[in-house]
Write a protein that holds these residues in place. Sequence first.
Motif, mmCIF file in Angstrom:
data_model
loop_
_atom_site.group_PDB
_atom_site.id
_atom_site.type_symbol
_atom_site.label_atom_id
_atom_site.label_comp_id
_atom_site.label_asym_id
_atom_site.label_seq_id
_atom_site.Cartn_x
_atom_site.Cartn_y
_atom_site.Cartn_z
ATOM 1 N N ASP A 166 44.584 99.157 10.119
ATOM 2 C CA ASP A 166 43.387 99.349 9.292
ATOM 3 C C ASP A 166 43.559 98.685 7.932
ATOM 4 O O ASP A 166 42.615 98.092 7.394
ATOM 5 C CB ASP A 166 43.112 100.842 9.111
ATOM 6 N N GLU A 169 43.141 94.966 8.264
ATOM 7 C CA GLU A 169 41.728 94.594 8.332
ATOM 8 C C GLU A 169 41.092 94.558 6.945
ATOM 9 O O GLU A 169 40.263 93.686 6.655
ATOM 10 C CB GLU A 169 40.979 95.559 9.247
ATOM 11 N N LYS A 173 39.416 91.227 5.033
ATOM 12 C CA LYS A 173 38.068 91.268 4.460
ATOM 13 C C LYS A 173 38.047 90.959 2.959
ATOM 14 O O LYS A 173 36.983 90.744 2.381
ATOM 15 C CB LYS A 173 37.441 92.649 4.696
ATOM 16 N N LEU A 212 38.413 90.049 16.433
ATOM 17 C CA LEU A 212 38.013 90.041 15.021
ATOM 18 C C LEU A 212 37.815 88.633 14.469
ATOM 19 O O LEU A 212 37.579 88.469 13.273
ATOM 20 C CB LEU A 212 39.069 90.758 14.166
ATOM 21 N N HIS A 216 36.171 88.820 10.822
ATOM 22 C CA HIS A 216 37.195 88.866 9.780
ATOM 23 C C HIS A 216 37.716 87.478 9.401
ATOM 24 O O HIS A 216 38.794 87.349 8.830
ATOM 25 C CB HIS A 216 38.356 89.764 10.220
#
Length: 374
Positions: A166, A169, A173, A212, A216
């Motif tokens: 997490d 990620e 971002k 992703l 992302h």
Amino acid sequence: MQLQNKVIMACAGSGKTWGLCQDALNSSSRDKKVLMVSFTNKGVESLKREYEKQNFGVIDQHIKVHSWYQFLLKDLIKPYQSYFLGDINIIKSFDFSNMYGVRDFSKKNTLPYFLNKNGDVKANKASEFAIYLNIKSNGSVIKRLEEIYSCIYIDELQDLTGRDIDLLELLFKSSIRVYCVGDYKQSTLKTHNAKANKKRSGEYIFSYLETLKDSHNLQIVKSNESRRFIQDIADFANLIYPEEPIKSVKEASLDYMGVYQITKNDIEDYIRTFQPSVLRFDKRTSTHGYTALNFGVSKGMTMDRVVIYPNGPLKNFLKGISKTLKNPHKYFVGVTRPQYSLVFVVDKLSENEYFKNTVMKIGNKSLDVTKFHM
């Protein structure tokens, strides 16, 4: 505008760490720092050595090299502890005592959930704590990183697990360029024992990151070409872990290259002549007095020649009794360390589908051995 994030999924010996350091060395930004991260201290030293090797023995001032937990503590948790504790300079370190064991029944997002009685962060909650602090501070944790770093490089990506994913990620971002390298076949370590995200981490992390790519801003590059070892060793490694087989691009011409079995009665002559590194699965395997490294510890190393004292499952695999190895990651790491020769020490020789009888001449002696053929 954020530059595209990059994920390199590549096999053992493909030059992942070399490429990561090369990219960092050529980073055009000097107004911000560049961070290089690896899970273990050994991984940190490997990054430092490779960067210095490429940069005339110098690590540039704008380059910072941290372990994963140093990164979490120094850059994410300590600067924003006041949002949780109402004060600063309370958190000093980590509590690693329950990383892989005891269940914690503390209420989620409370003081005892994240910290022990001494105020140390529970290591298996570190990434989760960093994410919680980012929420409590209205995103200030990540914003601070964006002000400090232009790029974050992560080596041994497959070691990340649980809430690390997490956090990864969130980094993808951000405005920071993130460049990661790893090999799912070498998932022998993990940052902590996590229930969360089990199907998104370790050996599954790269297939998850594929999902992703667009959301992302990920460029994903795969390579199954190894420059470390000759094709015979690649072929044997492909038996250990058949998915996405490795192809060798290394050429060499030395005596007795390849994969062999030699009896424990003859191995002393071989070791005395070729001075190989000795490996084993773990300390439960006897190496008859020879100093040895466990497979997991050897990850990231390159050796000229390797002798392996096999444990029970590997013995059965060599005999052809077992066609597969359960949890092959550590075995894969062990057999992909040498450049030129890989030798297994056995009680007695026996031919099978892959190993055939031959002779190895060492000095005045002729040793009966078996050699691997595809």
